[in-house]
Design an enzyme around this catalytic site. Sequence first.
Site, PDB file in Angstrom:
ATOM      1  N   LEU C 225       0.820  -1.207   0.000  1.00 29.87           N
ATOM      2  CA  LEU C 225       0.000   0.000   0.000  1.00 29.87           C
ATOM      3  C   LEU C 225       0.861   1.268   0.000  1.00 29.87           C
ATOM      4  CD1 LEU C 225      -2.962   0.911   0.161  1.00 29.87           C
ATOM      5  CD2 LEU C 225      -2.660   1.079   2.621  1.00 29.87           C
ATOM      6  N   ASP C 226       0.597   2.146  -0.930  1.00 28.16           N
ATOM      7  CA  ASP C 226       1.294   3.452  -1.024  1.00 28.16           C
ATOM      8  C   ASP C 226       2.787   3.297  -1.299  1.00 28.16           C
ATOM      9  OD1 ASP C 226      -1.173   4.478  -0.370  1.00 28.16           O
ATOM     10  OD2 ASP C 226      -0.666   4.877   1.711  1.00 28.16           O
ATOM     11  N   GLU C 227       3.199   2.104  -1.733  1.00 29.70           N
ATOM     12  CA  GLU C 227       4.633   1.872  -1.931  1.00 29.70           C
ATOM     13  C   GLU C 227       4.998   1.613  -3.392  1.00 29.70           C
ATOM     14  OE1 GLU C 227       6.908   2.174   0.264  1.00 29.70           O
ATOM     15  OE2 GLU C 227       6.076   1.806   2.249  1.00 29.70           O
TER      16      GLU C 227
END
Lengths: 282, 282, 282, 282
Positions: C225-227
Amino acid sequence: KNLGRLLISCVDRPGIVSCVSNFLFEKGANIVTSDQHTTDPQEGQFFMRIVFHLPDLKNKLDDLNQDFLHIARDYDMQFEMYLAEVKKKVAIFVSKEDHCLRELLWQSNTLDMDVKLVISNHNDSKELVESYNIPFYYFPVTKDTKDEIESKQLGILKENDIDLIILARYMQILTPNFISHHPDRIINIHHSFLPAFIGANPYQSAYERGVKIIGATAHYVTNDLDEGPIIEQDVERVYHSDHAKELKRIGSHIERIVLARAVSWHLDDKILTFNNKTIVFR
Amino acid sequence: KNLGRLLISCVDRPGIVSCVSNFLFEKGANIVTSDQHTTDPQEGQFFMRIVFHLPDLKNKLDDLNQDFLHIARDYDMQFEMYLAEVKKKVAIFVSKEDHCLRELLWQSNTLDMDVKLVISNHNDSKELVESYNIPFYYFPVTKDTKDEIESKQLGILKENDIDLIILARYMQILTPNFISHHPDRIINIHHSFLPAFIGANPYQSAYERGVKIIGATAHYVTNDLDEGPIIEQDVERVYHSDHAKELKRIGSHIERIVLARAVSWHLDDKILTFNNKTIVFR
Amino acid sequence: KNLGRLLISCVDRPGIVSCVSNFLFEKGANIVTSDQHTTDPQEGQFFMRIVFHLPDLKNKLDDLNQDFLHIARDYDMQFEMYLAEVKKKVAIFVSKEDHCLRELLWQSNTLDMDVKLVISNHNDSKELVESYNIPFYYFPVTKDTKDEIESKQLGILKENDIDLIILARYMQILTPNFISHHPDRIINIHHSFLPAFIGANPYQSAYERGVKIIGATAHYVTNDLDEGPIIEQDVERVYHSDHAKELKRIGSHIERIVLARAVSWHLDDKILTFNNKTIVFR
Amino acid sequence: KNLGRLLISCVDRPGIVSCVSNFLFEKGANIVTSDQHTTDPQEGQFFMRIVFHLPDLKNKLDDLNQDFLHIARDYDMQFEMYLAEVKKKVAIFVSKEDHCLRELLWQSNTLDMDVKLVISNHNDSKELVESYNIPFYYFPVTKDTKDEIESKQLGILKENDIDLIILARYMQILTPNFISHHPDRIINIHHSFLPAFIGANPYQSAYERGVKIIGATAHYVTNDLDEGPIIEQDVERVYHSDHAKELKRIGSHIERIVLARAVSWHLDDKILTFNNKTIVFR
């Protein structure tokens, strides 16, 4: 919500802040924010914007205004007092390109304004505007009909008690007569970083000059084309591979952001003008 | 030139501005600029910075301070009063990389400060510093000597009556004891856009994460590493072709600009802190 | 208009540019633009994007693709070849906040895409989407129905032959299974300057940390996530007087600009990914 | 390190990239980076910059140059070939304000240049320059002595085999004769965002016009004052409270950053000029 805004301008001298803040304190008002600016503490021009809270302000505003006249006289002040909850009545002028109009309509739920009407010299935006249940007036201006049409427009603006006119890419030059009816009440978006590229086709000019950054400028309209007090500007970097068409596309995004920002500040009574410049309080 | 600065912080309530501006008016002072901020008009925290002009202020400041204590007590205020013409005494700490040190020394003619000394855990900048006729102290810190060295440093800082410590890329972590002697008086430049890339080697981390914009952050030092109140940040765009080394080079320019800006605001008494955040008045 | 785009990735070694440009020259193609990047000229990874012009390309593309396989084998290349005039088929996912959706729909005349459908876990945007004559699918996701709904969604995406999925503020986390069907084909807009403020409520976190600049990040979605690989970021300055709500408003403008930019680059086949980073050719 | 740079300009037509990359491949060179630009794929002007690696390049450069002449003739190309490791010889011209000079001297360890001398019409920077062991020439120019002094300066430049002249806030206008000796080899920093505020005192003019953003521009010098090809520009936001003096201070930081950037690109042979514009390859 009982918030008032007081804008003041006068020659600077000791005691102004003290006097004004006393006045408000005695009336039972609490100062929420206060900003000031002086061109020179030694007899320069002084500007102040105060937001204050006063219970039941709505019913007290007229008296407050009346009572403040004494101070205004003593200090030879110009001042304006607004009830924050009263939305300003806005007229938007547009020609063919509708990106700035769209942005304003779109933001009209967050911008504190009441768009009463849209006027255009083209019919292109009629459907868009009416989908927002806003009256659309089509005035195909020609040289011969300009004066006649402007007086019709002035009539409509008056009927609707318009506080602010936004030229959202309106490609007609307004007459001095028209402008004189709305001093510091007409905001235009110019599609260049003024004073660079005054006049027509700024993106083409910017392309030809080979600038590395382009911009847009929102300003109040005066009789000198593109020379009115600048409210806000912003810029974007461009590259040698960006043709004039691309500059126009990039620029259109800057234009709508800059215009919306300038309009929001005007609606919040954050702008004062002096010597063809703006003081914009945060 | 007889300019004073008054910084105030207290719980918000009606009448503060009025009371303070009256006080200054009665003392014969003219308010030159005034800024305020409140976290919430209903019993939030209120902050104000006033610059005022008062003839012969130098000789009156102590009395002014004394007299203001009454108001401060009434409103439960914290306040500070400064004579603008008195330059703050500054100590700069640096390690090997000297770009921030250089920028500060270079701007020391326009920044309103008196650099009394430079402290370093390396000898590299000795020549540079001494070319400005500023004493250079070399303290090669090790784990074992840290406490001893810090107490020597504290001694030097005290002797020189230092008002502000600038960590201009000083790569040692200060102890809570050291920091507690200078609350909100130590400015650090962190070489990333905090809170991204806390800790060591931020440019390498930024490169590995593939960010498109890098930045630098100036903040007051607290016991929580890289977690103190942020004073200023700025950024620059980077590209996939920029390796970590290039990011470092670009970043070094952001660092020195951001640090110099934060320092200049501190020197002008424009910064207040609250809840681990800064209020920075323009 | 007979423009083709060729994207290449392989281990760097001498002769690649020569070989590829010869191939195109012999096929009668003219190279319009060419960009390349290498992580290291000594056996690093090499990336190239070529836009070429070839008369009657539409009918020749399959053969060209076939013939290029030989070169690809020799150099152990991964490559993709696109006909520029073929618009990519796009699906937009949205939750309640519609500013990014609006921006994409609005720009859909200038962005080179064919929006086939919009999927949402709320019904709010139905009217807006359908006013553009685009099918709107309402899937109120719950924990229990997530897998079932995702497989329905995958079905719809497949039926519509979707090339690109845009998460325009879609507040649901996609499963690894869903993501694995569209590697490097899902673009998300995160409402912070990643890697700062990963996770929920970034504007609130930014407010609490007291940052002076906020941002938004467009990235490809991966299982972390968000990476995922960052495509584009932009920022805006904020002030101590801006509350979390104001940060959100300012941020929403950054989000839509950043997302639209990232999408336009993807549509123009300007992005390659490697090691969880993007190479974005101009 | 055996890196060469090849800059090419010619009318666009199919086969150029293929031909040039074959040539380098056959010579045993590996292309490290390659950038190209065309004003129009249909017979527009084509530009290319290639960085290549070739063992023992130092001893092969002359032959390579010679052999490339054939290709250049076939395609009617202009071209330049440089050995990257050879630093360009630079002369800096300065008047009283030394911030740009300081920045260049300071960065002279990272900028790939060899500052051979500094020329000034004032004596102020003598000490600074000589502290870097760089010869300082003082030429107090007057109207009457201008021609005479310029010819002395041209002599010194010739003796020192100067490749690049940097006008680091040199407040004298150079004659067409002087400029004609160094076409596209004189970089000037103008202290405004050109084409806004051409001429003297741009900060005062910017203040009077009330712009909200100021900038600086680095450009090649031509006979038309402030009208040469723009290399780089950058900007900074300013406020109504910033007086002309403050604009000048803010601007001085933009100037030195912009000038240093433009110079670094020139030193890396990243700039081509065409039609009074620059192509700046990354």
